[in-house]
Design an enzyme around this catalytic site. Sequence first.
Site, PDB file in Angstrom:
ATOM      1  N   GLU A 148       0.845  -1.210   0.000  1.00 51.60           N
ATOM      2  CA  GLU A 148       0.000   0.000   0.000  1.00 51.60           C
ATOM      3  C   GLU A 148       0.873   1.251   0.000  1.00 51.60           C
ATOM      4  OE1 GLU A 148      -2.995   0.193   3.145  1.00 51.60           O
ATOM      5  OE2 GLU A 148      -2.823   2.370   3.090  1.00 51.60           O
ATOM      6  N   THR A 174      -3.354   2.635   5.861  1.00 51.49           N
ATOM      7  CA  THR A 174      -4.701   2.400   6.412  1.00 51.49           C
ATOM      8  C   THR A 174      -4.719   1.403   7.574  1.00 51.49           C
ATOM      9  OG1 THR A 174      -5.046   0.788   4.673  1.00 51.49           O
ATOM     10  CG2 THR A 174      -5.994   2.971   4.324  1.00 51.49           C
ATOM     11  N   CYS A 213      -7.896   3.131   8.578  1.00 53.81           N
ATOM     12  CA  CYS A 213      -9.229   2.631   8.245  1.00 53.81           C
ATOM     13  C   CYS A 213      -9.982   2.275   9.529  1.00 53.81           C
ATOM     14  CB  CYS A 213      -9.047   1.405   7.372  1.00 53.81           C
ATOM     15  SG  CYS A 213     -10.538   0.507   7.132  1.00 53.81           S
ATOM     16  N   SER A 260       0.088 -11.839   7.533  1.00 53.96           N
ATOM     17  CA  SER A 260      -0.835 -10.710   7.415  1.00 53.96           C
ATOM     18  C   SER A 260      -0.514  -9.650   8.469  1.00 53.96           C
ATOM     19  CB  SER A 260      -2.271 -11.226   7.588  1.00 53.96           C
ATOM     20  OG  SER A 260      -3.095 -10.198   8.048  1.00 53.96           O
ATOM     21  N   ASN A 303      -2.111  -6.900   9.404  1.00 51.15           N
ATOM     22  CA  ASN A 303      -3.170  -6.470  10.322  1.00 51.15           C
ATOM     23  C   ASN A 303      -3.490  -7.558  11.342  1.00 51.15           C
ATOM     24  OD1 ASN A 303      -6.013  -7.712   9.673  1.00 51.15           O
ATOM     25  ND2 ASN A 303      -5.029  -7.443   7.696  1.00 51.15           N
ATOM     26  N   SER A 353      -8.358 -10.425   6.359  1.00 51.30           N
ATOM     27  CA  SER A 353      -8.356 -11.313   5.188  1.00 51.30           C
ATOM     28  C   SER A 353      -8.713 -12.743   5.573  1.00 51.30           C
ATOM     29  CB  SER A 353      -6.983 -11.257   4.517  1.00 51.30           C
ATOM     30  OG  SER A 353      -5.952 -11.314   5.485  1.00 51.30           O
TER      31      SER A 353
HETATM   32  S1  SF4 Z   1      -8.436  -2.616   6.079  1.00 49.79           S
HETATM   33 FE1  SF4 Z   1      -9.787  -3.293   4.449  1.00 49.79          FE
HETATM   34  S2  SF4 Z   1     -11.372  -1.687   4.296  1.00 49.79           S
HETATM   35 FE2  SF4 Z   1      -9.645  -0.859   5.442  1.00 49.79          FE
HETATM   36  S3  SF4 Z   1      -8.392   0.136   3.898  1.00 49.79           S
HETATM   37 FE3  SF4 Z   1      -7.545  -1.896   4.146  1.00 49.79          FE
HETATM   38  S4  SF4 Z   1      -8.583  -3.088   2.585  1.00 49.79           S
HETATM   39 FE4  SF4 Z   1      -9.751  -1.213   2.814  1.00 49.79          FE
END
Ligand code: SF4
Length: 578
Positions: free
Chosen positions: A125, A161, A189, A217, A219, A261
């Site tokens: 990203e 994000t 986000c 991952s 996140n 995910s």
């Molecule tokens: S976490 Fe999901 S909704 Fe948020 S920016 Fe990333 S891909 Fe988009």
Amino acid sequence: MKVRLARTAGFCMGVRLAMEKVLAEANKAEDPIYTFGPLIHNRQVMKLLESKGVRTVETMEGIRAGTVVIRAHGIPPGERKALKATGLRIIDATCPRVARVQAIVRSHTRKGYTAVIVGEREHAEVIGLRGYAEGPVHVIDRVEDVEALPGDEPLVAVAQTTQDAGIFEEIRQAIQERNPDALIFDTICDATQNRQAEVSSFAGHVDGMVVVGGFHSGNTRRLVQVSESAGIPTFHVETEEELDREALALMGTVGVTAGASTPNWMIKNVVRELERIRSPKDSRFSQAVLRNLLRIFLFGHIWVGLGAFSLTHAATLLAGRPPDLVHPSMAALYIWAMHVLNRFLDRGASTYNEPDQAQFYSSHRTRLVITGLGAVAVALMLAWTLGITVMVAMAGVSLLGIVYGIPIVPVRRRNRWQAAKIKDVPGSKTLAESLAWGVVIALIPLLENGGTAWSGVTVSFFFVLAVVYVRSALFDIFEVQGDMIVGIETLPVTIGERRTMQLLKSVLAGCGALLLGAGLLGAVPSIAYYLLLCVISLALTIHTYETRWLYPGLRLETLVEANLILAGLVGLAWQPAS
Ligand code: SF4
């Protein structure tokens, strides 16, 4: 063991949109589909996509035909231009929230601002965002890095994000102290923020936390960190096989969350395994017994049969006919049988949607098929007692129910006709199911001798149609991920979950207005007012799902089925005016 599932667990909006786009393409395309880097950081999902012809590549060199998917993280504009030049078909699955950050970087750097991105330098990203800067750009991920930023240039700062909210706040304050005129956009986000906040809120309420998601991952790993720093013993697993059963067996309540995910079926597998672990705090006849009972009622479609019985009783009263046992029994047997037999034609999707249910079906296959066929036979015998016309009509509807789920278009014609079965026609599943219920419950009794008022029959037909339509569409929403994978074009797969929800609310509003209007006009007995309870309870069920009070699984699905049983209870409680 008691399991508390986080409301925020599972696919975020961006991942869901990307998966929808790729699967829609994979289910119809013959050419290969390529994604730049893995579409999402989940090995199991990537393996599944590979089996559907989706290949992950790092460069487009040597690729002459096919479709390229730009993944949710986005790519720099230069790469996008190069892709366009290849002439390959492009599907842009950039998450709208990432696209917003790209737009902020582009528009402000165009005006002369220097961009500061708070994030991981090598994250896809961030690489994409850097490409959108039309001027100098700095990537930082520690508060100490702020010192090195230029002090005399106009700055615009954004966050990756999925950035940690705490770190971004520290950096934001440091930038503002150094450069009070800097423009700072908190672009983290909310899917990420809410997920992390929910994990922290579990502290003190659970003995341990299981985080489900890819080891690669970002996140998901951050969720593990958040959980650990909240002082919760945390287990990061990709699948249920990695659960530390010994350590977990010592805990009474375990929380479960999942990365953005992680698909529903993987979360369900983990929850199911956890629920099977007996902890010392479990009492003998605790929730395990209740859960097993719910499981048998739900998977064995016993709720569906009871729901059909109840709805027929209510519809009979609404149509102004005297109640009896033959019609509800006939409808219950027929509808139960169709659900059981159709499940065997639909095993592909249930493997993903409801792995526990798929297992239940494979272990009780013979018994279920025999009882399903037996139920059709008994339903036909009951129809016979109501007259030959009723029996012929029931036989016709049964035949349609079976034809609906089997391929009827010859293999050689399948190129021209996308749909091999009636069930493959987009959105047909929900409508066909509710029509079948409506015909069996409300219309077939019209074939019997004895006058039935048309107004009552019409209202009762549309009442059944609406209630069953909402019930079926809700199940389609719960099963959308598995249906997408195997390419079943249910209503939410075709028009999306949000629009399906809007449609269901309109159907309920229409149904409520019909009951109220017909009651006020005297076209139907006063039970119409009482049946408004079912409409309200279905609306509340939708709300329960939308607000994530309950997650698709045993409890929520049982709640959906309970709405139909409520109709029967209303019928039992209602006393006609003498
Ligand atoms: S976490 Fe999901 S909704 Fe948020 S920016 Fe990333 S891909 Fe988009």
